[in-house]
Design a protein around this motif. Structure first.
Motif, PDB file in Angstrom:
ATOM      1  N   ALA A   1      -3.572  26.336  27.750  1.00  0.00           N
ATOM      2  CA  ALA A   1      -4.647  27.268  28.095  1.00  0.00           C
ATOM      3  C   ALA A   1      -4.539  27.715  29.546  1.00  0.00           C
ATOM      4  N   ALA A   2      -4.224  26.768  30.437  1.00  0.00           N
ATOM      5  CA  ALA A   2      -4.086  27.120  31.856  1.00  0.00           C
ATOM      6  C   ALA A   2      -2.894  28.042  32.070  1.00  0.00           C
ATOM      7  N   MET A   3      -1.795  27.799  31.374  1.00  0.00           N
ATOM      8  CA  MET A   3      -0.618  28.651  31.498  1.00  0.00           C
ATOM      9  C   MET A   3      -0.902  30.067  30.991  1.00  0.00           C
ATOM     10  N   ARG A   4      -1.660  30.170  29.941  1.00  0.00           N
ATOM     11  CA  ARG A   4      -1.992  31.489  29.396  1.00  0.00           C
ATOM     12  C   ARG A   4      -2.864  32.291  30.355  1.00  0.00           C
ATOM     13  N   GLY A   9      12.602  18.053  29.935  1.00  0.00           N
ATOM     14  CA  GLY A   9      12.089  19.390  29.658  1.00  0.00           C
ATOM     15  C   GLY A   9      11.501  19.540  28.268  1.00  0.00           C
ATOM     16  N   GLU A  10      11.298  18.414  27.560  1.00  0.00           N
ATOM     17  CA  GLU A  10      10.855  18.483  26.174  1.00  0.00           C
ATOM     18  C   GLU A  10       9.489  19.153  26.027  1.00  0.00           C
ATOM     19  N   ARG A  11       8.509  18.637  26.759  1.00  0.00           N
ATOM     20  CA  ARG A  11       7.155  19.175  26.566  1.00  0.00           C
ATOM     21  C   ARG A  11       7.023  20.591  27.151  1.00  0.00           C
ATOM     22  N   LEU A  12       7.707  20.854  28.275  1.00  0.00           N
ATOM     23  CA  LEU A  12       7.608  22.177  28.867  1.00  0.00           C
ATOM     24  C   LEU A  12       8.204  23.229  27.937  1.00  0.00           C
ATOM     25  N   SER A  13       9.326  22.947  27.319  1.00  0.00           N
ATOM     26  CA  SER A  13       9.925  23.914  26.395  1.00  0.00           C
ATOM     27  C   SER A  13       8.997  24.161  25.209  1.00  0.00           C
ATOM     28  N   THR A  14       8.321  23.128  24.736  1.00  0.00           N
ATOM     29  CA  THR A  14       7.369  23.295  23.632  1.00  0.00           C
ATOM     30  C   THR A  14       6.206  24.186  24.060  1.00  0.00           C
ATOM     31  N   LEU A  15       5.720  24.008  25.283  1.00  0.00           N
ATOM     32  CA  LEU A  15       4.644  24.859  25.786  1.00  0.00           C
ATOM     33  C   LEU A  15       5.111  26.301  25.929  1.00  0.00           C
ATOM     34  N   LEU A  16       6.314  26.495  26.459  1.00  0.00           N
ATOM     35  CA  LEU A  16       6.830  27.847  26.668  1.00  0.00           C
ATOM     36  C   LEU A  16       7.014  28.583  25.343  1.00  0.00           C
ATOM     37  N   ASP A  17       7.360  27.840  24.304  1.00  0.00           N
ATOM     38  CA  ASP A  17       7.521  28.464  22.989  1.00  0.00           C
ATOM     39  C   ASP A  17       6.211  29.053  22.473  1.00  0.00           C
ATOM     40  N   GLN A  18       5.098  28.575  23.008  1.00  0.00           N
ATOM     41  CA  GLN A  18       3.785  29.023  22.530  1.00  0.00           C
ATOM     42  C   GLN A  18       3.167  30.110  23.405  1.00  0.00           C
ATOM     43  N   ALA A  37       5.222  36.603  24.429  1.00  0.00           N
ATOM     44  CA  ALA A  37       6.485  37.151  24.937  1.00  0.00           C
ATOM     45  C   ALA A  37       6.274  37.998  26.182  1.00  0.00           C
ATOM     46  N   ARG A  38       5.076  38.551  26.343  1.00  0.00           N
ATOM     47  CA  ARG A  38       4.814  39.417  27.499  1.00  0.00           C
ATOM     48  C   ARG A  38       4.514  38.642  28.771  1.00  0.00           C
ATOM     49  N   PRO A  55      17.662  28.281  28.736  1.00  0.00           N
ATOM     50  CA  PRO A  55      17.380  29.478  27.922  1.00  0.00           C
ATOM     51  C   PRO A  55      16.050  30.146  28.263  1.00  0.00           C
ATOM     52  N   TYR A  56      15.157  29.424  28.914  1.00  0.00           N
ATOM     53  CA  TYR A  56      13.855  29.981  29.298  1.00  0.00           C
ATOM     54  C   TYR A  56      13.876  30.541  30.724  1.00  0.00           C
ATOM     55  N   GLY A  57      15.008  30.396  31.395  1.00  0.00           N
ATOM     56  CA  GLY A  57      15.105  30.858  32.777  1.00  0.00           C
ATOM     57  C   GLY A  57      14.322  30.007  33.747  1.00  0.00           C
ATOM     58  N   VAL A  58      14.144  28.731  33.417  1.00  0.00           N
ATOM     59  CA  VAL A  58      13.343  27.826  34.247  1.00  0.00           C
ATOM     60  C   VAL A  58      14.265  26.961  35.100  1.00  0.00           C
ATOM     61  N   PRO A  59      14.206  27.086  36.427  1.00  0.00           N
ATOM     62  CA  PRO A  59      15.009  26.197  37.282  1.00  0.00           C
ATOM     63  C   PRO A  59      14.393  24.806  37.337  1.00  0.00           C
ATOM     64  N   VAL A  60      15.239  23.802  37.548  1.00  0.00           N
ATOM     65  CA  VAL A  60      14.795  22.413  37.678  1.00  0.00           C
ATOM     66  C   VAL A  60      15.169  21.930  39.069  1.00  0.00           C
ATOM     67  N   LEU A  61      14.152  21.628  39.879  1.00  0.00           N
ATOM     68  CA  LEU A  61      14.371  21.177  41.243  1.00  0.00           C
ATOM     69  C   LEU A  61      14.264  19.665  41.330  1.00  0.00           C
ATOM     70  N   ALA A  62      15.114  19.062  42.152  1.00  0.00           N
ATOM     71  CA  ALA A  62      15.054  17.618  42.366  1.00  0.00           C
ATOM     72  C   ALA A  62      13.878  17.297  43.274  1.00  0.00           C
ATOM     73  N   TYR A  63      12.955  16.492  42.772  1.00  0.00           N
ATOM     74  CA  TYR A  63      11.780  16.116  43.567  1.00  0.00           C
ATOM     75  C   TYR A  63      11.166  14.852  42.991  1.00  0.00           C
ATOM     76  N   ASP A  64      10.868  13.895  43.868  1.00  0.00           N
ATOM     77  CA  ASP A  64      10.240  12.636  43.480  1.00  0.00           C
ATOM     78  C   ASP A  64       9.154  12.325  44.495  1.00  0.00           C
TER      79      ASP A  64
END
Length: 258
Positions: free
Chosen positions: A49-52, A67-76, A79-80, A104-113
């Protein structure tokens, strides 16, 4: 159980523990071997909901695992969507897994802890939605990077989670400070307004001692210093007792920057 059979069990458990490793954030190896009570909230629905609502803003997923949960969120997302989405990951073996899944989603992954160095790789006031599911964070940094009106959503494993396992194996929690009664005031002191703050306790049942050992191999922080040979007597006792029940402990907070 005879001594020979106990020795065989310990040998099998040691081999199981040695062969079990986490790839990304994948617990499917425990499917059918554990059952758990359901959380009374849906954190993924809250994040979606926050992403939308931030279709043209910047969304960050802290500690994305593989990236499992993020890809699932992005799928939902529609498209716009014009949102800029970025992920971080602090465990080096997970970084290539996340990059491959999220490419495939064009999402970069940055190293951060956050536990290694608190400063996030984001400019002041640049993030509209910041998500941290079972990932450490620094409240001051959260407030720094959020844009005015930005929202922070987190679900955390309480540091007292599965305390029965630590008690049984003689270990102490690595994260006794991870609690709602500390997280909420930390966020408020950082200048954020906490709109949601809930905590929950439920049951997690392991079907057998093999499931327990698998879980501890996947989450070595649950029982620091666990070793099959050192804890052989306790493991044999758990095998004899049947299913193993422990207490799950979770909390969530949703906070916004005024």
């Amino acid at each position: 159980m005879t001594d020979d059979r106990a020795d065989d069990l310990v040998t099998r458990l040691a081999d199981l523990y040695r062969r079990t490793t986490m790839v990304g954030w994948d617990f499917t190896v425990l499917n059918g071997a554990t059952t758990s009570d359901e959380l009374p909230w849906d954190f993924e629905a809250d994040c979606l909901a926050a992403m939308r609502r931030a279709l043209h803003g910047t969304v960050v997923d802290l500690g994305t695992g593989g990236g499992e949960r993020l890809s699932t969120l992005l799928d939902q997302l529609p498209a716009r969507s014009g949102a800029t989405v970025v992920a971080t990951e602090g465990w080096a073996p997970n970084e290539p897994v996340a990059r491959e899944r999220l490419a495939p989603y064009g999402v970069p992954v940055l190293a951060y802890d956050a536990e290694a160095g608190p400063r996030m790789p984001f400019a002041d006031g640049s993030v509209d939605v910041l998500m941290a599911r079972h990932e450490a964070y620094d409240a001051v940094e959260v407030a720094r990077v959020l844009a005015p009106g930005g929202v922070f959503l987190t679900q955390q494993v309480d540091g007292r989670d599965a305390f029965e396992l630590r008690d049984g194996f003689g270990a102490e929690s690595l994260y006794p400070h991870v609690r709602l009664d500390r997280a909420r005031p930390d966020l408020e002191r950082a200048g954020l307004t906490v709109d949601v703050a809930d905590e929950w306790r439920g049951r997690l049942r392991f079907a057998d001692v093999e499931a327990v050992v698998t879980y501890l191999a996947l989450t070595p922080w649950t029982v620091p210093g666990f070793d099959v040979a050192t804890h052989a007597e306790r493991l044999v006792a758990l095998h004899r007792s049947g299913p193993v029940d422990v207490t799950q402990a979770r909390f969530r907070c949703t906070a916004r920057k005024p």
